[in-house]
Design an enzyme around this catalytic site. Structure first.
Site, PDB file in Angstrom:
ATOM      1  N   ARG A 132       0.824  -1.210   0.000  1.00  0.00           N
ATOM      2  CA  ARG A 132       0.000   0.000   0.000  1.00  0.00           C
ATOM      3  C   ARG A 132       0.852   1.252   0.000  1.00  0.00           C
ATOM      4  O   ARG A 132       0.596   2.181  -0.749  1.00  0.00           O
ATOM      5  CB  ARG A 132      -0.932  -0.012   1.212  1.00  0.00           C
ATOM      6  CG  ARG A 132      -2.117  -0.885   0.976  1.00  0.00           C
ATOM      7  CD  ARG A 132      -2.921  -1.164   2.229  1.00  0.00           C
ATOM      8  NE  ARG A 132      -3.834  -2.256   1.902  1.00  0.00           N
ATOM      9  CZ  ARG A 132      -4.399  -3.044   2.796  1.00  0.00           C
ATOM     10  NH1 ARG A 132      -4.168  -2.862   4.075  1.00  0.00           N
ATOM     11  NH2 ARG A 132      -5.205  -4.011   2.405  1.00  0.00           N
ATOM     12  N   LEU A 191       2.373   1.644  -3.373  1.00  0.00           N
ATOM     13  CA  LEU A 191       1.426   2.151  -4.361  1.00  0.00           C
ATOM     14  C   LEU A 191       1.261   3.652  -4.207  1.00  0.00           C
ATOM     15  O   LEU A 191       1.154   4.393  -5.180  1.00  0.00           O
ATOM     16  CB  LEU A 191       0.054   1.524  -4.150  1.00  0.00           C
ATOM     17  CG  LEU A 191      -0.311   0.276  -4.916  1.00  0.00           C
ATOM     18  CD1 LEU A 191      -1.804   0.043  -4.778  1.00  0.00           C
ATOM     19  CD2 LEU A 191       0.054   0.392  -6.382  1.00  0.00           C
ATOM     20  N   PHE A 215      -6.864  -2.368  -6.395  1.00  0.00           N
ATOM     21  CA  PHE A 215      -5.997  -3.436  -5.858  1.00  0.00           C
ATOM     22  C   PHE A 215      -5.251  -3.051  -4.575  1.00  0.00           C
ATOM     23  O   PHE A 215      -5.353  -1.930  -4.121  1.00  0.00           O
ATOM     24  CB  PHE A 215      -5.106  -4.057  -6.941  1.00  0.00           C
ATOM     25  CG  PHE A 215      -4.108  -3.194  -7.665  1.00  0.00           C
ATOM     26  CD1 PHE A 215      -3.687  -1.977  -7.173  1.00  0.00           C
ATOM     27  CD2 PHE A 215      -3.549  -3.656  -8.862  1.00  0.00           C
ATOM     28  CE1 PHE A 215      -2.732  -1.233  -7.848  1.00  0.00           C
ATOM     29  CE2 PHE A 215      -2.595  -2.904  -9.547  1.00  0.00           C
ATOM     30  CZ  PHE A 215      -2.196  -1.699  -9.034  1.00  0.00           C
ATOM     31  N   GLU A 216      -4.582  -3.988  -3.980  1.00  0.00           N
ATOM     32  CA  GLU A 216      -3.977  -3.885  -2.636  1.00  0.00           C
ATOM     33  C   GLU A 216      -5.019  -3.452  -1.601  1.00  0.00           C
ATOM     34  O   GLU A 216      -4.743  -2.657  -0.725  1.00  0.00           O
ATOM     35  CB  GLU A 216      -2.829  -2.879  -2.554  1.00  0.00           C
ATOM     36  CG  GLU A 216      -1.703  -2.964  -3.523  1.00  0.00           C
ATOM     37  CD  GLU A 216      -0.932  -4.257  -3.514  1.00  0.00           C
ATOM     38  OE1 GLU A 216      -1.071  -4.979  -4.499  1.00  0.00           O
ATOM     39  OE2 GLU A 216      -0.200  -4.563  -2.577  1.00  0.00           O
ATOM     40  N   GLY A 217      -6.203  -4.009  -1.693  1.00  0.00           N
ATOM     41  CA  GLY A 217      -7.283  -3.579  -0.804  1.00  0.00           C
ATOM     42  C   GLY A 217      -8.010  -2.416  -1.446  1.00  0.00           C
ATOM     43  O   GLY A 217      -7.398  -1.386  -1.708  1.00  0.00           O
TER      44      GLY A 217
END
Lengths: 594, 257
Positions: A266, A269, A404-406
């Site tokens: 996260r 990102l 993405f990534e949650g």
């Protein structure tokens, strides 16, 4: 590199504590090596990757593999891998700078991120000695490439609900994995997959799975909206034989790895989002200067200036907040001893400490990227809709970032949840602060705010923290443990918390710059901070008001709103004028400047 | 082999040039290694890797040039020398630089000196050849290929697009042209190693020079940007009239006929 400072801050501490400029890391603190690393990365992207972008977008993945190997030769894959395993073991700042510079390559940056981040880091952080020695040297050079396989057709946000099963064979030598992992980045060419499966149906566990193990295969390439330069496929496990020594971490403790790696993913990102936003501003400013309508460059229209001013302001706040978090990680992890670094539990604790910051950075930075890409297309008008223009790809590439990534929704919900846990565990004195605030509000007198630089902004920050506590405290009182079901309120609280972190990070960074370089050279930073703080404060006020109105009626509502009015009273900043000034400076340089 | 590279720090190629008070404003400009000097550094490293020895990168400039020297070290040079003129000299020209370098090289054992063909800022291309003259060694400019065996050097040089093949001998000074090689990116391990490599700093009196010895021989009268391009004009009307108007404009306005 990696100057270690004694001071280590708790995750979420910004909500209750006041910070000083020297407490945070800012991009102005990058040293010469950081700048050289940035330049090498940028030159590599511009000189080697961008000329092949059409091939990459066309799924010619042999180029992805050879470019990653080239990156490996330059050391761009080994930054987070310790020296004893063939990496460089540099600080988190270096790896963040590389991530930021890679973002210009769009889908290829996702390829890179999946390899060095979520693909390699599980072994760096949680692998045992044998696993590290076996895999890391080749991952650090790009001889072998990695992927991360968590998502399944039936479990996305609910990652622990994975169905892939692992069963020990009779000989006790191998786990037999059965299941399907979906949307796996780098699946076309990865040699090593970090795969999560339920041992005996209920013990969530991570495995290192090699592509060549019997029973491992991949599905066809997915047809995606964006990041087409990256490979995305299903990984199919049919009686896949994974040696028992390839269990990563402990059986039944896979969630520790999964969630902590996602945390790192996260913030990475978020760093990438900053790079993308800067590129969007550069393209937009350059185009606005060139494009003439009504016999004048469209840059001369104040509505275009407003867009550039807003894009750059939000980028500044995000950049300040994201690198502050990078600094938190660096301070905390840079201070771990070798033994602690080799102990997955210590590492996990360090990463988990900043879960809140990782989530809020991910949310705001990916939304920044998406917003900048959208406005960049808008500034380009019809041309922005055409594939010859980079902003067209940027627009498509950015959309996945919020998913993405949650998803950003899940990440927003994590923020108040984490805070509540920290409050209840006594890690952060939030409840005591909230109580003190109630008393303070009863006697509060209007405060005289001076006119010195950033004085108003610091005042607004102080009050924003109080408004957040007031609204969140009221909601907590009203709903108690049922607050969990009031997702709209939780998201309002999350946004207030995130805005506060961004406001504070921008203010502290600008203060630090003024201390080091003087006010005259910090003009653009001051403008950004003034505009961001004003706009963020307005948003906070709206979120808080909505929360109060949804939580209480009648007298309690009236009293709370009137208390809030005391806190929101201020002389507002003329953001239109300041954004014009910001935009003028951006247009002169044709790029994001600070 | 003792290999030296003459390096100059210049504006980034994408930097906008602003002029104030008859001189170029260099505040906050992005500074890079002169791109032709990149070829020289790359070639020096390659020759050293092949024949052994040491690469020393030398620059005459101010403290900020340390960054470009570190970059050269990160690419693979062994040591760097900064001759810092910031406190001693207001201004200088090609004579100044040559004179300083001559003094620096006085006590050096030299096999090969490489320089860029020109610097992209002032583009005089003089310092290399003039230094060779002062050091009394041969000089070959704009080279695109360099093969050394023993004391004999085979060179190809670019002559207005044609290739000239030359044989020379060491010691030698060459200036490097595009096409000689592909300069490498400084790798991350290289960057980390560069921190620990020696970077020596001199001032001109360390070289037994004073300001008068190096005073510039040229005088800059004026510095100006190229004139901005005027907007074009589209002629209208009948074709015959357009042709007549064009001829008259070329004769009377542009005065090219």
């Amino acid at each position: 590199m990696g100057e270690t400072k004694a001071k280590i801050f708790k995750g979420g501490a910004f909500i209750v504590d006041d910070f000083q400029p020297e407490d945070i890391m800012t991009p102005e603190d990058f040293n010469d090596e950081h700048q050289m690393i940035a330049k090498t990365t940028e030159d590599f992207i511009v000189g080697e990757v961008l000329p092949k972008i059409d091939n990459l977008e066309n799924h010619e993945f042999e180029h992805s593999v050879s470019l990653l190997k080239q990156a490996g030769e330059l050391g761009l894959l080994g930054v987070d891998v310790p020296e004893e395993y063939g990496g460089l073991g540099l600080d988190k700042i270096s790896s963040s700078i590389i991530t930021e510079k890679f973002s210009r390559a769009g889908g290829f940056s996702v390829t890179h991120g999946a390899h060095v981040g979520i693909g390699s880091l599980p072994i760096v952080f949680f692998g045992n000695e044998n696993q590290k020695q076996k895999y890391l040297p080749q991952l650090a050079t790009g001889e072998k490439l990695a992927a991360y396989a968590l998502t399944e057709p039936g479990s996305g946000s609910d990652a622990l609900g994975a169905k892939t099963n692992a069963k020990l064979n009779e000989a006790g030598t191998h786990y037999i994995l059965n299941g399907e992992k979906q949307w796996i980045t780098n699946a076309a060419f990865a040699d090593v997959f970090i795969v999560y499966a339920q041992v005996d149906g209920d013990k969530f566990t991570a495995f290192i799975v090699e592509r060549d193990f019997p029973g491992v295969s991949t599905g066809p390439e997915e047809k995606k909206m964006g990041i087409k330069s990256s490979s995305t496929r299903t990984v199919i496990l049919e009686d896949a034989e994974v040696p028992v020594e390839n269990v990563l971490g402990e059986i039944g403790r896979g969630h520790v790895i999964a969630f902590n790696i996602l945390n790192v993913g996260r913030y990475k990102l978020a760093v990438g989002g900053i790079g993308g936003a800067k590129r969007g501003i550069e393209l937009s400013a350059t185009y606005a200067n060139q494009r003439k309508q009504f016999k004048t460059a469209i840059a001369n229209f104040t509505l275009i200036q407003e867009k550039l001013g807003s894009m750059a302001t939000d980028t500044y706040a995000n950049e300040s907040a994201v690198y502050r978090t990078v600094g938190l990680f660096e301070q905390r992890m840079g201070n771990l001893t070798q033994d602690e670094l080799n102990d997955g539990k210590e590492v996990a604790k360090s990463i988990a400490e900043y879960q809140l910051e990782c989530s809020l950075n991910k949310v705001f930075s990916t939304e920044l990227m998406d917003y900048v890409a959208d406005e960049a297309v808008q500034i380009h008008g019809g041309y922005g809709f055409m594939q010859e223009y980079e902003v067209e790809r940027m627009y498509r590439d950015s959309r996945i970032q919020r998913i993405f990534e949650g998803t950003n929704e899940i990440n927003r919900l994590l923020i108040p949840g984490t805070l509540l846990k920290k409050a209840l565990k006594g890690e952060l004195p939030i409840l005591a602060k909230a109580q003190a605030l109630q008393e303070e509000l009863m006697m509060m007198m209007p405060e005289e705010v001076g006119t010195a630089t950033l004085e108003k902004e610091k005042y607004l920050l102080k009050n924003a923290k109080k408004i957040g506590l007031l609204a969140a405290g009221l909601a907590a009182q009203k709903y108690g443990t049922k607050l969990e079901q009031e997702q709209e309120i939780l998201v309002n609280i999350a946004d207030i918390v995130a805005e506060v972190y961004h406001m504070e990070s921008a203010i502290l960074r600008t203060e630090k710059a003024i201390q080091n370089q003087g006010e005259e050279k910090s003009g653009q930073k001051i403008l950004y901070t003034e505009v961001y703080v004003q706009e963020a404060f307005n948003r906070i006020e709206a979120h808080a008001k909505e929360t109060v109105i949804a939580s209480e009626t009648g007298d309690t509502q009236r009293i709370t709103l009137s208390a809030m009015r005391k806190l929101t009273r201020h002389d507002p900043t003329n953001v239109i004028a300041k954004k014009r000034e910001i935009a003028r400076n951006i247009l002169k340089e044709e790029k994001y400047i600070v | 082999m003792n290999i030296f590279v003459l390096m100059k720090s210049t504006f980034d190629t994408e930097e906008k040039v602003l002029i104030e008070n008859n001189s170029i404003v260099d505040d906050d400009a992005e500074i890079i290694i002169n791109p032709y000097d990149d070829y020289a550094i790359e070639e020096a490293i390659k020759q050293r890797d092949q024949h052994g020895g040491e690469v020393t990168v030398v620059t005459v400039g101010n403290e900020d040039a340390e960054k470009q020297l570190r970059t050269a070290l990160a690419m693979g040079a062994d040591q760097a020398v900064l001759i810092n003129t910031e406190d001693d000299l207001e201004d200088g020209d090609q004579f100044t630089t040559t004179r300083i370098l001559q003094a620096f090289f006085e006590d050096k054992e030299v096999d090969l000196i490489l320089a860029g063909n020109v610097a992209i800022d002032e583009a005089s291309g003089q310092v290399g050849p003039r230094l060779a003259d002062k050091l009394n060694i041969p000089c070959v400019t704009t080279i695109t290929k360099l093969d050394i065996s023993g004391q004999i050097v085979h060179i190809e040089r670019d002559v207005e697009g044609d290739v000239e093949v030359i044989e020379a001998s060491l010691p030698l000074l060459v200036t490097c042209q595009q096409g000689l090689n592909e300069p490498r990116y400084p790798s991350l391990p290289g960057i980390m190693k560069a921190k620990k490599k020696p970077l020596e700093e001199f001032e001109i009196d360390d070289l037994d020079l004073d300001e008068d010895d190096v005073e510039q021989k040229t005088k800059t009268i004026e510095v100006f940007l190229p004139p901005e391009r005027q907007a074009g004009r589209i002629l209208e009307g009948e074709l015959d009239d357009q042709v007549k108007e064009l001829v008259s404009l070329l004769k009377n306005d542009a005065k090219v006929l």
